[in-house]
Design an enzyme around this catalytic site. Sequence first.
Site: not given
Length: 427
Positions: A22, A117
């Site tokens: 990712k 996040d």
Amino acid sequence: MDKYIIEGGYPIKGMLTLSGNKNAALPCIAATTLADEPVILRNIPAIEDVLVMFDVLRNLGASVEEIDAHSWRIDPRSISRYEVPEELARKVRASILFAGPLTARFGKAVLPPPGGDTIGRRRIDTHILALQELGARIAIEATLNFSAVKLVGAPVFLDEASVTGTENAIMAAVLAEGTTTLTNAACEPHVQDLCAMLIQMGAEIEGVGSNRLVIHGKKSLHGVEFAISSDYMELGSFIGLAAVTGGDLRIEGVRTEDLPPLKVGFSKLGVTWDLKGNVLRPNTAAALRVVPDIGGQIPKIDDAPWPGFPADLTSIMTVVATQAEGVALIHEKMFESRMFFVDKLISMGARIVLCDPHRAVVYGPSKLVGNVMVSPDVRAGMAMVIAALCAEGTSTIHNVYQIERGYENLSARLSAVGAHIRKEQED
């Protein structure tokens, strides 16, 4: 929104194949804007963050075509806009990676503050300072406004070894006039993937894999067909999963060069493995046991820039430590809010003392019981999944969107190897 319902206590058996990295896919997607020809990217993980980055490209005017589940064709020649929409920037922190390539190729970039996040303060100073050294002008208002008539190579000392800051600087420097020397650069495998892709596009980069990169700017870069390497964060997550659930898990697609830092951390909790070719098999027959430091001292598992132990795996290691006999200190030095998820592990029965935002002392082994949890970020969410799979009883994990931003088709893949996990839509 979706949730996971997990029944713990079942051993994991079978083969898991690693997805593409990712953290390599995201900068490589941004780097397609540097090309003056189409680019084909392969081994791209089918995750939410990737889809958002493709949406950004489409919004900029690029053509984005799915070839198959993990291959995409991007034609950047139709790019006509240089502003990343706020609604997309809020979804993924990697939106900041468009600053360097758009400024280098088109002379302008407008980006809202990036999202992602919630793991504490994540400064963007390194990005801004590096691009300023190369000649970009930055106006900080409601948005970040980058502009440059021309970027010029220069010696650039990064104020921290920021991964995305390094990637932005690299992407700007490959089209800058003259030579750029990046010192204190990040050198994680995903940074190396980005460099490998750019080199195949015609860039000239020396020192790949080190913290000193010398980049000789080019007038243009051509198209490329490039395959992303496998995700060592998934590898570490699946090793942790096997360690605490037992069974017989094999992990396919492993790169040997990614293993030494992982071995340093996992070996302190008694986790070992066998490797044959690109298939890794965690040894799960013996009980986990913390290995004291010399002199019987409590061992510390701490993170550091590559080739140190990855920060993204400290959440996973915390769960593994709850199942190992002995005491271990988990020291997450890089993000001041990442360890706050341990209250959920404590509510499951883990014996953990959270010393401060960065350090937790874990006493094991502890019998975990199912609970209701909410995933705060990608890695803590995966740690909760692992804890639930080794716990007694049923757990419910909400906000699994956060987990699936980083793990492809997770519930189906885990179900295929014996996990009792199902995904349901929230009421």
